[in-house]
Write a protein that holds these residues in place. Structure first.
Motif, PDB file in Angstrom:
ATOM      1  N   PRO A 194      52.178  43.008  36.816  1.00  0.00           N
ATOM      2  CA  PRO A 194      50.682  42.709  37.461  1.00  0.00           C
ATOM      3  C   PRO A 194      49.481  42.075  36.675  1.00  0.00           C
ATOM      4  N   PHE A 195      49.481  42.363  35.441  1.00  0.00           N
ATOM      5  CA  PHE A 195      48.224  41.902  34.612  1.00  0.00           C
ATOM      6  C   PHE A 195      47.857  40.459  35.139  1.00  0.00           C
ATOM      7  N   PRO A 196      48.815  39.325  34.673  1.00  0.00           N
ATOM      8  CA  PRO A 196      48.089  38.087  34.953  1.00  0.00           C
ATOM      9  C   PRO A 196      47.746  37.988  36.136  1.00  0.00           C
ATOM     10  N   ILE A 197      48.328  38.426  37.233  1.00  0.00           N
ATOM     11  CA  ILE A 197      47.764  38.024  38.643  1.00  0.00           C
ATOM     12  C   ILE A 197      46.485  38.679  38.691  1.00  0.00           C
ATOM     13  N   ILE A 198      46.166  39.952  37.971  1.00  0.00           N
ATOM     14  CA  ILE A 198      44.935  40.462  38.333  1.00  0.00           C
ATOM     15  C   ILE A 198      43.912  39.596  37.310  1.00  0.00           C
ATOM     16  N   ALA A 199      44.423  39.064  36.329  1.00  0.00           N
ATOM     17  CA  ALA A 199      43.521  38.359  35.544  1.00  0.00           C
ATOM     18  C   ALA A 199      43.206  36.980  36.251  1.00  0.00           C
ATOM     19  N   TRP A 200      44.019  36.541  36.970  1.00  0.00           N
ATOM     20  CA  TRP A 200      43.740  35.144  37.516  1.00  0.00           C
ATOM     21  C   TRP A 200      42.689  35.791  38.868  1.00  0.00           C
ATOM     22  N   LEU A 201      42.950  36.891  39.302  1.00  0.00           N
ATOM     23  CA  LEU A 201      42.099  37.263  40.614  1.00  0.00           C
ATOM     24  C   LEU A 201      40.705  37.332  40.178  1.00  0.00           C
ATOM     25  N   VAL A 202      40.568  38.147  39.012  1.00  0.00           N
ATOM     26  CA  VAL A 202      39.060  38.271  38.397  1.00  0.00           C
ATOM     27  C   VAL A 202      38.546  37.079  38.086  1.00  0.00           C
ATOM     28  N   HIS A 203      39.270  36.138  37.410  1.00  0.00           N
ATOM     29  CA  HIS A 203      38.500  34.902  36.951  1.00  0.00           C
ATOM     30  C   HIS A 203      38.074  34.263  38.373  1.00  0.00           C
ATOM     31  N   LYS A 204      39.003  34.194  39.458  1.00  0.00           N
ATOM     32  CA  LYS A 204      38.631  33.540  40.708  1.00  0.00           C
ATOM     33  C   LYS A 204      37.398  33.911  41.353  1.00  0.00           C
ATOM     34  N   VAL A 205      37.426  35.376  41.214  1.00  0.00           N
ATOM     35  CA  VAL A 205      36.223  36.215  41.892  1.00  0.00           C
ATOM     36  C   VAL A 205      34.950  36.082  41.538  1.00  0.00           C
ATOM     37  N   ARG A 206      35.236  35.904  39.951  1.00  0.00           N
ATOM     38  CA  ARG A 206      33.814  35.897  39.098  1.00  0.00           C
ATOM     39  C   ARG A 206      32.702  34.891  39.691  1.00  0.00           C
ATOM     40  N   GLN A 207      33.076  33.495  39.653  1.00  0.00           N
ATOM     41  CA  GLN A 207      32.274  32.512  39.984  1.00  0.00           C
ATOM     42  C   GLN A 207      31.496  32.920  41.334  1.00  0.00           C
ATOM     43  N   ARG A 208      32.176  33.150  42.258  1.00  0.00           N
ATOM     44  CA  ARG A 208      31.675  33.422  43.811  1.00  0.00           C
ATOM     45  C   ARG A 208      30.616  34.656  43.576  1.00  0.00           C
ATOM     46  N   LEU A 209      30.982  35.478  42.757  1.00  0.00           N
ATOM     47  CA  LEU A 209      30.223  36.682  42.723  1.00  0.00           C
ATOM     48  C   LEU A 209      29.015  36.540  42.111  1.00  0.00           C
ATOM     49  N   ARG A 210      29.214  35.728  40.886  1.00  0.00           N
ATOM     50  CA  ARG A 210      27.756  35.348  40.168  1.00  0.00           C
ATOM     51  C   ARG A 210      26.482  34.602  41.017  1.00  0.00           C
ATOM     52  N   ARG A 211      27.306  33.914  41.794  1.00  0.00           N
ATOM     53  CA  ARG A 211      26.249  32.993  42.722  1.00  0.00           C
ATOM     54  C   ARG A 211      25.702  33.826  43.789  1.00  0.00           C
ATOM     55  N   GLY A 212      26.621  34.783  44.056  1.00  0.00           N
ATOM     56  CA  GLY A 212      26.201  35.842  45.176  1.00  0.00           C
ATOM     57  C   GLY A 212      25.148  36.560  44.370  1.00  0.00           C
ATOM     58  N   PHE A 213      25.271  37.146  43.455  1.00  0.00           N
ATOM     59  CA  PHE A 213      24.459  38.241  42.852  1.00  0.00           C
ATOM     60  C   PHE A 213      23.175  37.455  42.446  1.00  0.00           C
ATOM     61  N   ARG A 214      22.979  35.972  42.076  1.00  0.00           N
ATOM     62  CA  ARG A 214      21.987  35.478  42.015  1.00  0.00           C
ATOM     63  C   ARG A 214      20.939  35.130  43.226  1.00  0.00           C
ATOM     64  N   LEU A 215      21.715  34.945  44.261  1.00  0.00           N
ATOM     65  CA  LEU A 215      20.990  35.015  45.491  1.00  0.00           C
ATOM     66  C   LEU A 215      20.671  36.107  46.000  1.00  0.00           C
TER      67      LEU A 215
END
Lengths: 755, 160
Positions: free
Chosen positions: A327-348
């Motif tokens: 499961p690790f590579p899948i999780i790593a990929w998910l985290v990466h995907k989510v990061r960008q969106r979250l960052r923008r969201g938190f800044r907003l």
């Protein structure tokens, strides 16, 4: 000649050759400006060069144009907002014109000045070739000093890493915390490891009906319990150490930011909303603190625990360990995907918070206006709207989370199933694997997966706090526009000999002071009068060094004020403002604001001199009475007298009265007037006044109009002169004393309206 | 002030040899070096245009320029265009991180590099347009964030 060559060399490289070819022998380049627009207002570069004989103009794809100075009558620079026009006039028409933006206006101004100086046959001295603030040399086309003007910063690494220097002074505690974390994790692993002997040597034999030595049971169970207790103690010590460090880092950060905020000039505060700054200092630092104390500590232990688990699993059975990694590579990929969106969201989100605090910071001080205009419901609606923005921003983040969390759980469950499947397969094939191994394996991997889940929540926490850190570093990175001198001159106690030379100032593109020359002798009282917007307050702000002059210089006792350390210089200045601001605290604290170490005697003396003593005594708690920021307890005149006492207490060489009496009635004004007279004794005083009666004691009155000094002299002289001052005087007294109205002044008034 | 009425009075506008805009008012009086100013440059640019003298005192207020004779209107538009300078950002090529930030943009008036002091200098108008003010006070429009290319939009979002 060498001077001429040096000046030519100052031109931009691409223009040097074409311009040089046009120069006559001995012709000297005086100044130049790189206009940045063309006729149609497109960004194009055109160089305009002034020499002692010609004006040249050169842009990249056209030949050099030139005008003989003898054919030119005048050169005029005019501004419309950020857009400017440089016009060259002949004797009976306009010869040409150039367009430029505010970006290069300062250079254009310099060129016009050189032109004027050349016309009048004055050789400008090279006095301004050195920056008065930092002493760095300034080339002839520069108006701002390269060395001390803030530059855009390029910082790519994450804002969170910039917190590291804050941990440095507490390295000991950090290391202790990390060691404890390592130990506590190690000990907790013992418990996990016990499942193997418990299964293989106890549970399995017992279920098969074999006898097991009771001491063995006792030993393993004891170990399990002991390890749990030890892990608890170590974990407690670890959290204590690491949280302690984190809290202190956050506190340091907050202090540093607030300290830096006070170094920034009024210009910065003018452009920022109070609520935004408050939110950065309170909720953003708090978010970082939460991150450091909670998330980061967990993160560290989780990483250690996962590493140790991986180590154990690999020693037991490398094949099974590899299977559990699926499961690790899948999780790593998910985290990466989510990061960008979250960052923008938190800044907003952080911005939405700022917006909401701003609404509060706007409304609460303006509460009287809100109530007076019955706009409560609108303000409530405004607050509700900004609250909705927060909701929206939160929703944005939550949607991502809502998908992310369960997906992660699914993946870990799947992972566990894979491990079981592989384990059973290995058991069937009778490979070197015992049931105990498999129990240990699934137990350990189950725990590791749950950690993985909390670890991936870190992605969110990191984004959230790094958005906050970024907002804080935005303040910390701001270079004060009124900067401390590189080579400071200690002012000590100044005499108050003020001299302004050719002072110009502008707010943005609006020029508010033009070429002010003024000398004020020590101990002199000078009145500043003029319509509002004439530049009176600006002039005073410049003398206080709340802003720096754009052109020219201000010196006190013969030193440029930019060469003094700022706070040492301001200690020599006392200010009484129109709206006296009282801080939350006792009256005594407020009087001693500029000199907190003042004795009670000094406080009482100052307040007596300011005529405040008597009314303070009438208050039930005397000097210990608490006044709030809007000082509801006291009347306007009383508050003003407290602020006069405040100025008196620091015994300043320079005193500034910015409409000190205009917000009170005439009766109170008279009382304050008496207080002011004690105050101005032996000090250089600059008083701004709308009520001209305030200036009776002034040695000299200066009349400003649209940023220029139009008249100055003693009051009697100005009155006799029938100029600007007498007009102001007449306008003010015709309402109060129409009997004495002098006809001259009236006539004068008529003339002026014709102008 | 009495001259400034909302009903458009008789007047004439033209440029002289000195490049100055001249207003001849209803009384036949010449005002040289006048400037047209929009009262609501953002919310209602097409109406309420004042003609001011060199010290920005209003001489005439034109509530609706459509009511003017074609020639006068042309001169007025020309004069307005001369003083109006808000380039429209079409692409953000690059922007440095942190504040102040250096922006490299392409506008409808050509490429430009400027310094943005802080995110506060980006203002959102009620119609969705953005106004970016650089450190020199030069303003730029971003008409429609959605129409920007991906790179520009992502860069811009860092500042919003």
């Amino acid at each position: 000649m060498s001077n001429a060559e040096a000046n030519l060399a100052a031109l931009p490289a691409r223009d040097q050759a074409p311009i040089a070819s046009q120069l006559e022998s001995g012709e000297i380049v005086l100044s130049f400006v790189e206009c940045d627009l063309d006729e149609n207002l497109h960004f194009t570069r055109t160089l305009v060069v002034l020499t002692d004989r010609h004006i040249f103009s050169h842009s990249d794809n056209t030949p050099v144009r030139s005008w003989k100075l003898t054919d030119c009558a005048s050169l005029k620079l005019s501004l419309h907002g950020a857009l400017a026009q440089l016009e060259l006039f002949g004797t009976n028409s306009r010869l040409t014109h150039w367009r430029l933006t505010a970006h290069v206006v300062a250079s254009a101004r310099k060129l016009v000045r050189k032109w004027d100086a050349h016309r009048q046959g004055i050789e400008e001295t090279s006095q301004e070739s050195v920056c008065p603030s930092c002493g760095a040399p300034m080339p002839m086309d520069r108006v701002k000093c390269e060395a001390c003007t803030p530059k855009p910063v390029t910082k790519k690494y994450g804002a969170l890493f910039r917190l590291l220097p804050f941990a440095k002074p507490r390295m000991g505690l950090v290391i202790a915390g990390l060691c404890l974390a390592f130990m506590s994790t190690g000990v907790s692993m013992i418990a996990t490891y016990q499942s193997k002997p418990l299964t293989n040597s106890i549970a399995n034999p017992l279920s098969e009906g074999k006898d097991v030595d009771p001491s063995l049971i006792r030993y393993h169970l004891g170990l399990l319990a002991g390890a749990a207790i030890l892990a608890w103690i170590l974990g407690w010590a670890r959290s204590f150490c690491l949280s302690r460090v984190s809290e202190r880092i956050a506190a340091d950060l907050r202090n540093r930011t607030y300290g830096h905020l006070h170094k920034l000039s009024l210009e910065f505060f003018g452009g920022k909303r109070t609520g935004d700054l408050m939110s950065r200092l309170s909720s953003d630092t708090d978010r970082i603190c939460d991150f450091l104390t909670l998330n980061l500590v967990d993160f560290i232990t989780d990483v250690m625990m996962m590493a140790m688990t991986a180590g154990i699993l690999l020693t037991i059975n490398p094949k099974l360990a590899l299977a559990s990694l699926v499961p690790f590579p899948i999780i790593a990929w998910l985290v990466h995907k989510v990061r960008q969106r979250l960052r923008r969201g938190f800044r907003l989100m952080a911005r939405a918070w700022s917006e909401m605090t701003s609404v509060l910071a706007d409304t609460i001080p303006g509460i009287r206006v809100v109530k007076a205009f019955a706009q409560e419901s609108r303000e409530v609606a405004r607050y509700r709207k900004s609250n909705e923005t927060i909701l929206e921003a939160n929703d944005r983040v939550n949607i991502v989370w809502a998908v992310f969390g369960p997906t992660l759980t699914l993946l870990t469950e799947l992972g566990l199933a894979i491990v079981w499947a592989c384990g059973i397969a290995l058991l069937i094939r009778k490979e070197a694997l015992s049931a105990g191994d498999l129990i240990l394996f699934t137990g350990a991997i189950g725990r590791a997966y749950t950690k993985l889940e909390s670890l991936s929540y870190m992605a969110g926490a990191i984004q959230r706090s790094s958005a906050s850190a970024q907002r804080i570093f935005e303040i910390l990175d701001r270079v004060p526009s009124v900067s401390e001198p590189v080579r400071p001159v200690e002012p000590g106690v100044l005499k108050g000999d003020i001299q302004l030379k050719n002072v110009c100032f502008q707010y943005g593109n609006r020029r508010v002071l033009h070429h002010i020359d003024l000398k004020i002798a020590p101990g002199e009282m000078v009145g500043l009068v003029g319509q509002s917007g004439a530049g009176k307050s600006t002039l005073v702000n410049l003398i206080c060094r709340f802003y720096d002059v754009v052109e020219g210089s201000i010196s006190v006792d013969g030193h440029d004020i930019r060469s003094f350390p700022i706070s040492a210089y301001r200690k020599n200045i006392g200010v009484v403002l129109q709206e006296p601001f009282l801080f939350y605290g006792t009256i005594a604290d407020n009087i001693a604001y500029g000199k907190p170490e003042a004795t009670r005697e000094e406080i009482v003396t100052a307040s007596r001199a300011a005529g405040a003593h008597d009314f303070i005594l009438r208050l039930p708690e005397g000097y210990d009475s608490v006044v709030g920021e809007r000082g509801q307890l006291l009347s306007g005149g009383e508050r003003q007298r407290i602020s006069i006492a405040r100025a008196l207490l620091i015994d300043p060489a320079i005193l500034i009265l910015d409409e000190a009496t205009s917000s009170v009635d005439t009766e109170t004004e008279r009382e304050i007037q008496a207080a002011l007279e004690t105050l101005i004794q032996g000090r250089t005083t600059i008083a701004i006044a709308h009520r001209l009666s305030t200036l009776n004691r002034a040695n000299r009155v200066i009349v400003l109009e649209a940023g220029r000094i139009v008249e100055q002299g003693p009051i009697d002289e100005l009155l006799a002169k029938n100029g600007h001052y007498s007009r102001l005087h007449a306008a003010q007294f015709e309402a109060t004393a129409p009997v004495s109205s002098d006809e001259d002044a009236d006539e004068d008034d008529d003339e002026s309206s014709d102008e | 002030m009495s001259a400034a009425t909302t009903t458009t009075p008789q007047f004439d506008l033209h440029y002289d040899d000195w490049g100055r805009l001249v207003l001849v008012d209803a009384d036949g009086k010449y005002h040289e070096g006048v400037t047209p100013v929009r009262s609501f440059p953002l919310s209602d640019p097409e109406h309420w245009i004042s003609i001011c003298d060199s010290s920005t005192r209003e001489l005439i207020c034109i509530a609706n320029p459509q009511s003017l004779p074609a020639k006068t209107r042309e001169t007025l538009n020309l004069a307005l265009a001369k003083n109006e300078f808000i380039p429209i950002i079409e692409r953000i090529v690059h922007a440095t991180h942190g504040e102040p930030a250096e922006w490299q943009v392409e506008t409808n008036r050509g490429p430009r590099t400027f310094v943005l002091k802080g995110e506060d200098d980006i203002r959102t108008l009620s119609d969705g347009r953005l106004i970016v003010t650089d450190s020199d006070g030069v303003r730029y429009f971003i008409n429609n964030v959605r129409q920007l290319d991906g790179h520009s939009r992502r860069t811009l979002e860092r500042f919003l």
